[in-house]
Motif scaffolding. Structure first.
Motif, PDB file in Angstrom:
ATOM      1  N   GLY A 200      -6.597  49.456  51.275  1.00 59.36           N
ATOM      2  CA  GLY A 200      -5.524  48.885  52.085  1.00 59.36           C
ATOM      3  C   GLY A 200      -4.888  49.728  53.175  1.00 59.36           C
ATOM      4  O   GLY A 200      -3.857  49.308  53.714  1.00 59.36           O
ATOM      5  N   PRO A 201      -5.443  50.901  53.539  1.00 61.89           N
ATOM      6  CA  PRO A 201      -4.686  51.744  54.470  1.00 61.89           C
ATOM      7  C   PRO A 201      -4.245  51.045  55.764  1.00 61.89           C
ATOM      8  O   PRO A 201      -3.062  51.094  56.110  1.00 61.89           O
ATOM      9  N   PHE A 202      -5.179  50.377  56.454  1.00 65.74           N
ATOM     10  CA  PHE A 202      -4.795  49.708  57.707  1.00 65.74           C
ATOM     11  C   PHE A 202      -3.737  48.634  57.427  1.00 65.74           C
ATOM     12  O   PHE A 202      -2.693  48.587  58.068  1.00 65.74           O
ATOM     13  N   ALA A 203      -4.036  47.776  56.457  1.00 64.28           N
ATOM     14  CA  ALA A 203      -3.177  46.615  56.195  1.00 64.28           C
ATOM     15  C   ALA A 203      -1.789  47.041  55.722  1.00 64.28           C
ATOM     16  O   ALA A 203      -0.772  46.526  56.192  1.00 64.28           O
ATOM     17  N   LEU A 204      -1.739  47.995  54.798  1.00 62.14           N
ATOM     18  CA  LEU A 204      -0.442  48.417  54.246  1.00 62.14           C
ATOM     19  C   LEU A 204       0.409  49.085  55.318  1.00 62.14           C
ATOM     20  O   LEU A 204       1.622  48.862  55.406  1.00 62.14           O
ATOM     21  N   GLU A 205      -0.233  49.908  56.140  1.00 62.81           N
ATOM     22  CA  GLU A 205       0.535  50.625  57.167  1.00 62.81           C
ATOM     23  C   GLU A 205       1.088  49.665  58.220  1.00 62.81           C
ATOM     24  O   GLU A 205       2.211  49.815  58.690  1.00 62.81           O
ATOM     25  N   ILE A 206       0.290  48.656  58.576  1.00 59.95           N
ATOM     26  CA  ILE A 206       0.783  47.652  59.532  1.00 59.95           C
ATOM     27  C   ILE A 206       1.933  46.875  58.889  1.00 59.95           C
ATOM     28  O   ILE A 206       2.989  46.681  59.489  1.00 59.95           O
ATOM     29  N   ALA A 207       1.726  46.435  57.638  1.00 63.94           N
ATOM     30  CA  ALA A 207       2.741  45.611  56.963  1.00 63.94           C
ATOM     31  C   ALA A 207       4.059  46.372  56.828  1.00 63.94           C
ATOM     32  O   ALA A 207       5.133  45.813  57.016  1.00 63.94           O
ATOM     33  N   LYS A 208       3.962  47.670  56.520  1.00 64.60           N
ATOM     34  CA  LYS A 208       5.191  48.445  56.326  1.00 64.60           C
ATOM     35  C   LYS A 208       5.934  48.629  57.654  1.00 64.60           C
ATOM     36  O   LYS A 208       7.154  48.481  57.726  1.00 64.60           O
ATOM     37  N   ALA A 209       5.180  48.947  58.709  1.00 63.54           N
ATOM     38  CA  ALA A 209       5.829  49.235  59.992  1.00 63.54           C
ATOM     39  C   ALA A 209       6.289  47.951  60.702  1.00 63.54           C
ATOM     40  O   ALA A 209       7.174  48.005  61.549  1.00 63.54           O
ATOM     41  N   CYS A 210       5.663  46.803  60.376  1.00 67.56           N
ATOM     42  CA  CYS A 210       5.974  45.557  61.096  1.00 67.56           C
ATOM     43  C   CYS A 210       6.332  44.473  60.079  1.00 67.56           C
ATOM     44  O   CYS A 210       5.479  43.629  59.733  1.00 67.56           O
ATOM     45  N   PRO A 211       7.580  44.458  59.612  1.00 59.69           N
ATOM     46  CA  PRO A 211       7.962  43.512  58.557  1.00 59.69           C
ATOM     47  C   PRO A 211       7.798  42.055  58.962  1.00 59.69           C
ATOM     48  O   PRO A 211       7.639  41.196  58.093  1.00 59.69           O
ATOM     49  N   SER A 212       7.789  41.746  60.272  1.00 58.96           N
ATOM     50  CA  SER A 212       7.646  40.332  60.636  1.00 58.96           C
ATOM     51  C   SER A 212       6.178  39.924  60.789  1.00 58.96           C
ATOM     52  O   SER A 212       5.882  38.744  61.017  1.00 58.96           O
ATOM     53  N   ALA A 213       5.256  40.870  60.631  1.00 62.37           N
ATOM     54  CA  ALA A 213       3.831  40.514  60.683  1.00 62.37           C
ATOM     55  C   ALA A 213       3.394  39.980  59.318  1.00 62.37           C
ATOM     56  O   ALA A 213       3.965  40.344  58.291  1.00 62.37           O
ATOM     57  N   GLU A 214       2.392  39.082  59.324  1.00 55.80           N
ATOM     58  CA  GLU A 214       1.756  38.621  58.081  1.00 55.80           C
ATOM     59  C   GLU A 214       0.389  39.283  58.051  1.00 55.80           C
ATOM     60  O   GLU A 214      -0.410  39.078  58.971  1.00 55.80           O
ATOM     61  N   VAL A 215       0.113  40.072  57.024  1.00 54.85           N
ATOM     62  CA  VAL A 215      -1.125  40.843  57.020  1.00 54.85           C
ATOM     63  C   VAL A 215      -1.988  40.445  55.822  1.00 54.85           C
ATOM     64  O   VAL A 215      -1.479  40.311  54.705  1.00 54.85           O
ATOM     65  N   VAL A 216      -3.293  40.252  56.083  1.00 53.05           N
ATOM     66  CA  VAL A 216      -4.224  39.942  54.993  1.00 53.05           C
ATOM     67  C   VAL A 216      -5.403  40.906  55.078  1.00 53.05           C
ATOM     68  O   VAL A 216      -5.964  41.134  56.152  1.00 53.05           O
ATOM     69  N   GLY A 217      -5.768  41.497  53.942  1.00 51.86           N
ATOM     70  CA  GLY A 217      -6.958  42.345  53.876  1.00 51.86           C
ATOM     71  C   GLY A 217      -8.038  41.611  53.097  1.00 51.86           C
ATOM     72  O   GLY A 217      -7.745  40.942  52.104  1.00 51.86           O
ATOM     73  N   VAL A 218      -9.298  41.722  53.549  1.00 45.42           N
ATOM     74  CA  VAL A 218     -10.416  41.118  52.819  1.00 45.42           C
ATOM     75  C   VAL A 218     -11.355  42.247  52.403  1.00 45.42           C
ATOM     76  O   VAL A 218     -11.739  43.079  53.232  1.00 45.42           O
ATOM     77  N   GLU A 219     -11.709  42.282  51.122  1.00 49.71           N
ATOM     78  CA  GLU A 219     -12.494  43.400  50.602  1.00 49.71           C
ATOM     79  C   GLU A 219     -13.391  42.904  49.472  1.00 49.71           C
ATOM     80  O   GLU A 219     -12.987  42.091  48.652  1.00 49.71           O
ATOM     81  N   LEU A 220     -14.607  43.455  49.457  1.00 50.65           N
ATOM     82  CA  LEU A 220     -15.636  43.002  48.511  1.00 50.65           C
ATOM     83  C   LEU A 220     -15.635  43.799  47.203  1.00 50.65           C
ATOM     84  O   LEU A 220     -16.074  43.300  46.165  1.00 50.65           O
ATOM     85  N   ASN A 221     -15.172  45.034  47.237  1.00 44.99           N
ATOM     86  CA  ASN A 221     -15.227  45.908  46.055  1.00 44.99           C
ATOM     87  C   ASN A 221     -14.035  45.606  45.128  1.00 44.99           C
ATOM     88  O   ASN A 221     -12.886  45.855  45.494  1.00 44.99           O
ATOM     89  N   PRO A 222     -14.301  45.089  43.914  1.00 42.89           N
ATOM     90  CA  PRO A 222     -13.196  44.704  43.013  1.00 42.89           C
ATOM     91  C   PRO A 222     -12.275  45.886  42.665  1.00 42.89           C
ATOM     92  O   PRO A 222     -11.065  45.699  42.507  1.00 42.89           O
ATOM     93  N   ASP A 223     -12.838  47.091  42.565  1.00 42.19           N
ATOM     94  CA  ASP A 223     -11.984  48.266  42.264  1.00 42.19           C
ATOM     95  C   ASP A 223     -11.019  48.536  43.414  1.00 42.19           C
ATOM     96  O   ASP A 223      -9.851  48.838  43.202  1.00 42.19           O
ATOM     97  N   ALA A 224     -11.539  48.430  44.638  1.00 37.93           N
ATOM     98  CA  ALA A 224     -10.677  48.659  45.805  1.00 37.93           C
ATOM     99  C   ALA A 224      -9.575  47.604  45.857  1.00 37.93           C
ATOM    100  O   ALA A 224      -8.419  47.913  46.150  1.00 37.93           O
ATOM    101  N   VAL A 225      -9.938  46.359  45.533  1.00 35.50           N
ATOM    102  CA  VAL A 225      -8.946  45.268  45.554  1.00 35.50           C
ATOM    103  C   VAL A 225      -7.857  45.526  44.512  1.00 35.50           C
ATOM    104  O   VAL A 225      -6.671  45.329  44.778  1.00 35.50           O
ATOM    105  N   GLU A 226      -8.268  46.024  43.343  1.00 34.65           N
ATOM    106  CA  GLU A 226      -7.278  46.328  42.298  1.00 34.65           C
ATOM    107  C   GLU A 226      -6.297  47.414  42.768  1.00 34.65           C
ATOM    108  O   GLU A 226      -5.087  47.290  42.595  1.00 34.65           O
ATOM    109  N   TYR A 227      -6.841  48.440  43.397  1.00 32.05           N
ATOM    110  CA  TYR A 227      -5.946  49.495  43.930  1.00 32.05           C
ATOM    111  C   TYR A 227      -5.064  48.954  45.058  1.00 32.05           C
ATOM    112  O   TYR A 227      -3.895  49.286  45.154  1.00 32.05           O
ATOM    113  N   PHE A 228      -5.652  48.117  45.895  1.00 33.63           N
ATOM    114  CA  PHE A 228      -4.895  47.522  47.012  1.00 33.63           C
ATOM    115  C   PHE A 228      -3.683  46.772  46.439  1.00 33.63           C
ATOM    116  O   PHE A 228      -2.548  46.937  46.915  1.00 33.63           O
ATOM    117  N   GLU A 229      -3.931  45.976  45.388  1.00 36.58           N
ATOM    118  CA  GLU A 229      -2.827  45.207  44.781  1.00 36.58           C
ATOM    119  C   GLU A 229      -1.748  46.148  44.235  1.00 36.58           C
ATOM    120  O   GLU A 229      -0.555  45.924  44.409  1.00 36.58           O
TER     121      GLU A 229
END
Ligand SMILES: C[S@@+](CC[C@H](N)C(=O)[O-])C[C@H]1O[C@@H](n2cnc3c(N)ncnc32)[C@H](O)[C@@H]1O
Length: 342
Positions: A200-229
């Protein structure tokens, strides 16, 4: 060891202010340690004119023991030439270091790991690259070298905390400046789609800096998705979501014509996914497209391929920015090309 020399003696209540002034005048002696007793603070000073308001005395103060860092330890042990290969290629993520040991140091790799632990106190575990990034998930094969046998860590980048396991997911701290640039590009209430989102580095950093943005990340690796959550919770973010699945499927399905901005950080194969970008892009959408290219003429050839793919999807593109993100090999580099889709 005590070293006798010039010392400024001030009342304790004046200590901090005096220390700041002496440092700003370039008079502070870094080789000795400040001491205080019940009433006074003793600040070591070098030669030079000390303002008259200060009382200068001679006094013994402890010598500051300078700890050698990893660079000095490695150069001291193996020489500049051999150290170069390790120093230019190692990364520290949280408190875990990943090193690439060149052939000529292979028989000393355990020692390289121990020097890293000694020279960088925040590092608790050292792993070496035991192969390139492999498979669809782009995970690096690692072998343990020194310290704790742990590959999960927490890392802070551009104000965002991220937990991740370097043996289960892709992660590179080398894109931190690039992520900062993208965050700076987002203008308010945008819908931002990050394909190949990892933990989630790109998505989380955008979401944190821009509270009015809606951000969605798409990822295939289930482990990465678990950490992202987990990272969404860790940073208490409410404007970011992660979707487990294939980028092309998501772009042509739920996110068709949804995005004002799309980031595509999959430098080894993202061209086949241009179709995804064109499916998800609203008119006016900006795409940040990452790719490895040949140093000679690689960017121009890439832009031509992007234009062709746009045409195939019935879209037009306007290139707005391009730069080298990092060097990759003697003949190739990773670039980002930003283009607007209409
Ligand atoms: C180069 S990594 C980038 C990860 C993350 N954006 C970062 O910078 O740390 C690419 C990521 O894309 C994921 N990936 C590969 N193919 C995919 C696909 N078809 N759809 C979605 N994600 C995919 C991999 O699992 C990997 O986590």
């Amino acid at each position: 060891m005590m070293v006798k020399g010039r010392v400024v003696r001030v009342k304790k209540s004046e200590g901090q202010r005096a220390k700041n002034e002496i440092k700003s005048l370039g008079l502070f002696d870094e080789g000795r340690v400040i001491r205080s007793d019940g009433e006074y603070v003793y600040i070591p000073v070098k030669g030079g004119a000390v303002p008259e308001k200060y009382e200068v005395v001679r006094r013994g103060l402890e010598k500051r023991e300078r700890r050698e860092g990893f660079r000095e330890l490695l150069v001291g042990r193996f020489g500049e030439e051999h150290a170069k290969g390790v120093l230019s290629s190692y990364d520290v993520v949280g408190n875990i270091a990943i090193v690439q040991v060149p052939e000529e140091l292979r028989e000393h790799e355990g020692e390289v790991g121990e020097l890293l632990l000694r020279g960088d106190k925040k590092v608790k575990a050292v792993w070496k690259k035991a192969g390139g990034r492999g498979g669809e998930f782009r995970v690096t094969k690692l072998a343990h070298l020194a310290g704790e046998k742990r590959s999960e860590t927490e890392y802070l980048e551009n104000g965002v905390r991220m937990k991740l396991d370097l043996r289960k997911v892709y992660f590179s701290p080398r894109l931190s400046y690039e992520r900062k640039r993208i965050v700076g590009e987002v203008g308010g209430a945008e819908d931002v789609l990050v394909l190949f989102a990892g933990v989630g580095p790109f998505a989380l950093e955008i979401a944190k800096a821009c509270p009015s943005a809606e951000v969605v990340g798409v990822e295939l690796n289930p482990d990465a998705v678990e950490y992202f959550e987990e990272n969404i919770k860790l940073n208490k973010l409410e404007n970011v979501e992660v979707v487990l699945g294939d980028a092309l499927g998501a772009a042509k399905g739920r996110f068709r014509s949804w995005a004002d901005r799309i980031a595509m950080p999959l430098p080894m194969g993202s061209e086949e996914f241009l179709e995804a970008a064109f499916a998800a892009a609203k008119p006016g959408c900006t795409v940040h497209f990452y790719r490895m290219v040949e140093r000679n003429g690689g960017v121009e050839a890439l832009e031509e391929r992007i234009e062709k793919a746009a045409e195939k999807s019935g879209r037009n593109v306007e290139f707005v920015f391009e730069k080298e993100v990092r060097p990759y090999s003697a003949s190739t580099k990773q670039v980002v090309v930003d283009f607007r889709v209409t």
